[in-house]
Structure formats: structure tokens, C-alpha cells
Design an enzyme around this catalytic site. Structure first.
Site, short mmCIF file in Angstrom:
data_model
loop_
_atom_site.label_atom_id
_atom_site.label_comp_id
_atom_site.label_asym_id
_atom_site.label_seq_id
_atom_site.Cartn_x
_atom_site.Cartn_y
_atom_site.Cartn_z
N PHE A 165 0.85 -1.19 0.00
CA PHE A 165 0.00 0.00 0.00
C PHE A 165 0.89 1.24 0.00
CE2 PHE A 165 -3.06 3.03 1.89
CZ PHE A 165 -4.05 2.89 0.93
N ASP A 214 1.94 -5.49 7.82
CA ASP A 214 0.73 -4.68 7.82
C ASP A 214 -0.45 -5.65 7.63
OD1 ASP A 214 -1.48 -3.09 7.20
OD2 ASP A 214 -0.31 -1.64 6.04
N TYR A 274 -10.89 -0.06 10.82
CA TYR A 274 -12.06 0.45 10.11
C TYR A 274 -12.45 -0.40 8.91
CZ TYR A 274 -8.21 2.70 7.55
OH TYR A 274 -7.04 2.95 6.86
N LYS A 275 -11.62 -1.38 8.53
CA LYS A 275 -11.96 -2.22 7.39
C LYS A 275 -12.76 -3.43 7.89
CE LYS A 275 -7.75 -0.85 4.86
NZ LYS A 275 -8.32 -0.10 3.73
N ARG A 302 -12.98 -3.57 -7.43
CA ARG A 302 -12.63 -4.35 -6.25
C ARG A 302 -13.88 -4.61 -5.40
NH1 ARG A 302 -8.45 -2.29 -1.60
NH2 ARG A 302 -10.15 -0.80 -1.36
#
Length: 398
Positions: free
Chosen positions: A113, A184, A209-210, A357
């Protein structure tokens, strides 16, 4: 056995919506408004400053950290929650470099990322002493781990392709040459089983938050292996990680022998209220059941799209054991096509240059949602409705 009908009922998803974007932002738990109201009315309003003691605010970084730790195979007392994921990446990589002071190379991959890479770039500039960020293709990471490398920093599940690194093999190779590894887990925690203890992870960071569904901007977490905690030097040294926070010494002394030293500044207690509500859902979830269900739904989705939707191409591994819990398809007109899907209440997202996605999140997604999403995509492609002018306009967030 996890009852996913029950977990679905714990989320507040708008009627008629197929939400395939939990890999980017999880939906709101139904318990969240009451949790926030309790914080406002029964804690902040009534307790004010006393809440740090009477409501346990001061140690929520750790108590919530232990709850997340149970989802990633971490020992009690090895995870804390606060700050943002970017800050935690900076903190972990910096701490890793201090453990291998005679080396200057940080190794990552080109699929990482971008923010993780930005944080490392900023860290190496600050050090200004010949440090180098070296990136290779994801498939080339193992061969690139040499005795030049101080820290390997990787996202376990690729945010675009869903390709999953072989965590155990990479750690084994890194440790063989004396390197430290930072993982990560942004697309792993709450998506796939993780065992940071069993795989001998050095450092791990992640967001909530995912797949953990704690809300936009929810706090991040950091794990440090207990065998390392006494050696770790906090690169960011704030009052919350001090050995004696209320002695108000002018010199920093990290909390000895505890994960507390990885705390930095005052955390957001309001966001902790939402995180606590989100973590309550996980009390009734078996991660092995979650993974099995995710694979079933991903397989159904891929099979149906490839059978019925011309012009799109699967990205990432076909072997489900080698991918995380989202699915991406390449399509020349991926951005407007995704906007057309969103317009019809099938919510995914777009990643440049051409990837649509879709997050496969069994806590609140079932077969009916998958089939409705494919029906909608098939119709959009056949009618070419994605060519409408309104779908060509780029939003600030894609």
C-alpha cells in the site's frame, strides 16, 4: 459453528444494498449508536476528567489491544491500540531499524500500500544516513531477503490483487539472515486467520475500520513480539508511553518491559467506544468458519462473473488459499462501470488503473448478495450503461 445469519443481523446496512466494500470501510454495527450515546451521556458528560480513572479510559489502549490480539493470535499484553495505521507503520519500521543498527536497507514490494512506502521514505529521509528503501515484485521478495536487509515491511494481503504473502516462509528467511519483519495486517485482521505467535512475527500493525468495522478513521493497532519488547526503542516518544507519565519528567524513559512503550499520545476515547461495539460482534465468530465461508463466497462470485460477464479479467491467484478476502477484476472501463454498480446499490470500489474491487465479508454478505451483484454487473455490461456521461465524472474518493 458460527451463525452468519445472526452476525448479519448485527449490522445496519441500508435496505436493498449489496455492500461489497467492507474491505475498505466496514458497515456500522447496530450497537454503535448506543455505544456512543453511553460514552457521551454516562461517561464524558457525567465523569469529565474523572473518566480516565472511573471509566478505565487510561488503559483502553491495552484492554482493546488484547481483544484485537485474540483475533491475530497475539499473547495478552502484546498489542496496543491508538493513532493511525500510517503512524504505526512509521513506529514499527523505526523500531525495527534500531534492532539492526549496522544495516541500512528496508525491503518492501511494489504491491505494498503506497502509504506504507511513503512512511518508510519519510523515515529514511529523517535518518539521513544512507538508508535505502528497496522494492521488488511481490513474487521476488523471498529471493531479495539478503544479509544487507535490516527490515522487511510488507502488507500480508495485497490491497489490489488480494494475493497473500507466505508469512511463515518470509519470516523464516528474514530471521535466517538476521533481518526484522514488519507486517501490515490491514487486509488480514478480521478477514483471514492470523497467528503472529505461531509464525514468530516481530512487529505487526493494522487498522480497525476495514474488516473490523469500527468506523471511518477508527484507531490502529501495533503488535510487538514479547521477546523483543524490552529492546524496542520507540521512535515516536510521547507521554503516554513514558515509564511514569504523571511524573512529568523532561527526559523520556520508555515503559520498561511492556507494550505500553509503543503508546504515543492521548488516544481518542470516543473512537474507542465504537471500536468496543465492533469488537463485540467477534465474540461469536470462529475465524476458521469465517475463512471457509469467505472462500465459498469468493468461489461463487468468481465462477459466476467469469461465466456471465464478458470483458472482465480476474486479478490475483485462483488458489483461494493464496488470496485474502476480496476479489478484483480488470476492466478497461472499470471506473465508470463501478459507478454504474454503485448507482444500482451494489457497492464496491475502484483502484487505478483499471480494477474493480469487491470485498467478500461473510459477517454480513451471503449467496443472495453475491448473485444479485453478478446479475447487476452482467446487465450493466450487456447494456453498456456504464457509458453514460454521469458515470465518467471522477469523484474525490474512488
Amino acid at each position: 459453528m458460527t451463525d452468519f445469519t445472526k452476525t448479519r443481523a448485527l449490522f445496519d446496512i441500508p435496505e436493498g444494498m449489496v455492500y461489497l466494500n467492507g474491505n475498505s470501510l466496514g458497515p456500522m454495527p447496530k450497537a454503535a449508536p448506543d455505544a456512543m450515546a453511553r460514552f457521551l451521556n454516562d461517561e464524558w458528560r457525567t465523569e469529565l476528567i474523572r473518566g480516565w480513572n472511573t471509566k478505565g479510559w487510561f488503559m483502553q489502549t491495552n484492554t482493546l489491544g488484547d481483544r484485537i490480539g485474540s483475533l491475530i493470535g497475539a499473547a495478552e499484553g502484546s498489542v496496543v491500540v491508538s493513532d493511525t495505521l500510517s503512524i504505526k507503520v512509521f513506529q514499527a519500521v523505526g523500531a525495527g531499524l534500531s534492532l539492526v543498527p549496522d544495516r541500512k536497507v528496508v525491503l518492501s514490494d511494489t504491491g505494498n500500500f503506497p502509504t506504507d512506502l511513503y512512511m518508510v521514505q519519510g523515515l529514511t529521509k529523517l535518518k539521513d544516513d544512507g538508508y535505502e528503501l528497496r522494492t521488488v515484485a511481490p513474487e521476488a521478495v523471498l529471493d531479495a531477503i539478503t544479509d544487507e536487509v535490516a527490515v522487511v515491511t510488507l502488507t500480508e494481503v495485497d490491497y489490489r490483487t488480494s494475493r497473500k504473502h507466505d508469512m511463515a516462509r518470509i519470516i523464516e528467511k528474514a530471521h535466517e539472515v538476521g533481518a526484522v519483519v514488519v507486517w501490515d495486517l490491514a487486509h488480514s485482521a478480521g478477514a483471514i486467520p492470523v497467528d503472529v505467535t505461531g509464525t514468530d512475527v516481530d512487529f505487526a500493525v493494522g487498522c480497525t475500520y476495514k474488516f473490523l468495522n469500527a468506523g471511518p478513521g477508527a484507531p490502529a493497532f501495533i503488535y510487538v513480539a514479547p521477546r523483543l519488547i524490552e529492546q524496542v526503542e520507540p521512535v515516536l516518544s510521547g507521554w503516554y508511553g513514558h515509564e511514569a507519565p504523571f511524573a512529568f519528567d523532561t527526559d523520556y524513559r520508555p515503559m520498561p518491559g511492556k507494550i505500553d512503550r509503543m503508546r504515543i499520545g492521548t488516544p481518542s476515547i470516543a473512537s474507542f467506544a465504537l471500536l468496543e461495539a465492533a469488537l463485540d460482534v467477534w465474540e461469536q465468530v470462529d475465524l476458521q468458519d469465517l475463512r471457509a465461508r469467505s472462500i465459498e463466497l469468493m468461489t461463487l462470485f468468481i465462477d459466476q462473473v467469469e461465466a456471465r460477464c464478458d470483458g472482465v479479467t480476474l486479478v490475483g491467484p485462483r488458489d483461494m488459499n493464496e488470496r485474502g478476502s476480496h476479489v478484483s477484476f480488470k476492466f478497461e472501463h472499470g471506473y465508470p462501470c463501478m459507478q454504474a454498480l454503485i448507482d444500482r446499490n451494489v457497492i464496491g470500489d475502484f483502484r487505478a488503473p483499471d480494477m474493480m474491487r469487491f470485498g467478500i465479508t461473510p459477517l454480513f454478505i451471503d449467496e443472495a448478495d453475491i448473485l444479485k451483484a453478478v446479475d447487476t454487473l452482467e446487465d450493466i455490461l450487456k447494456t453498456e450503461s456504464y457509458k453514460e456521461d454521469r458515470f465518467q465524472v471522477r469523484s474525490a474518493v474512488t
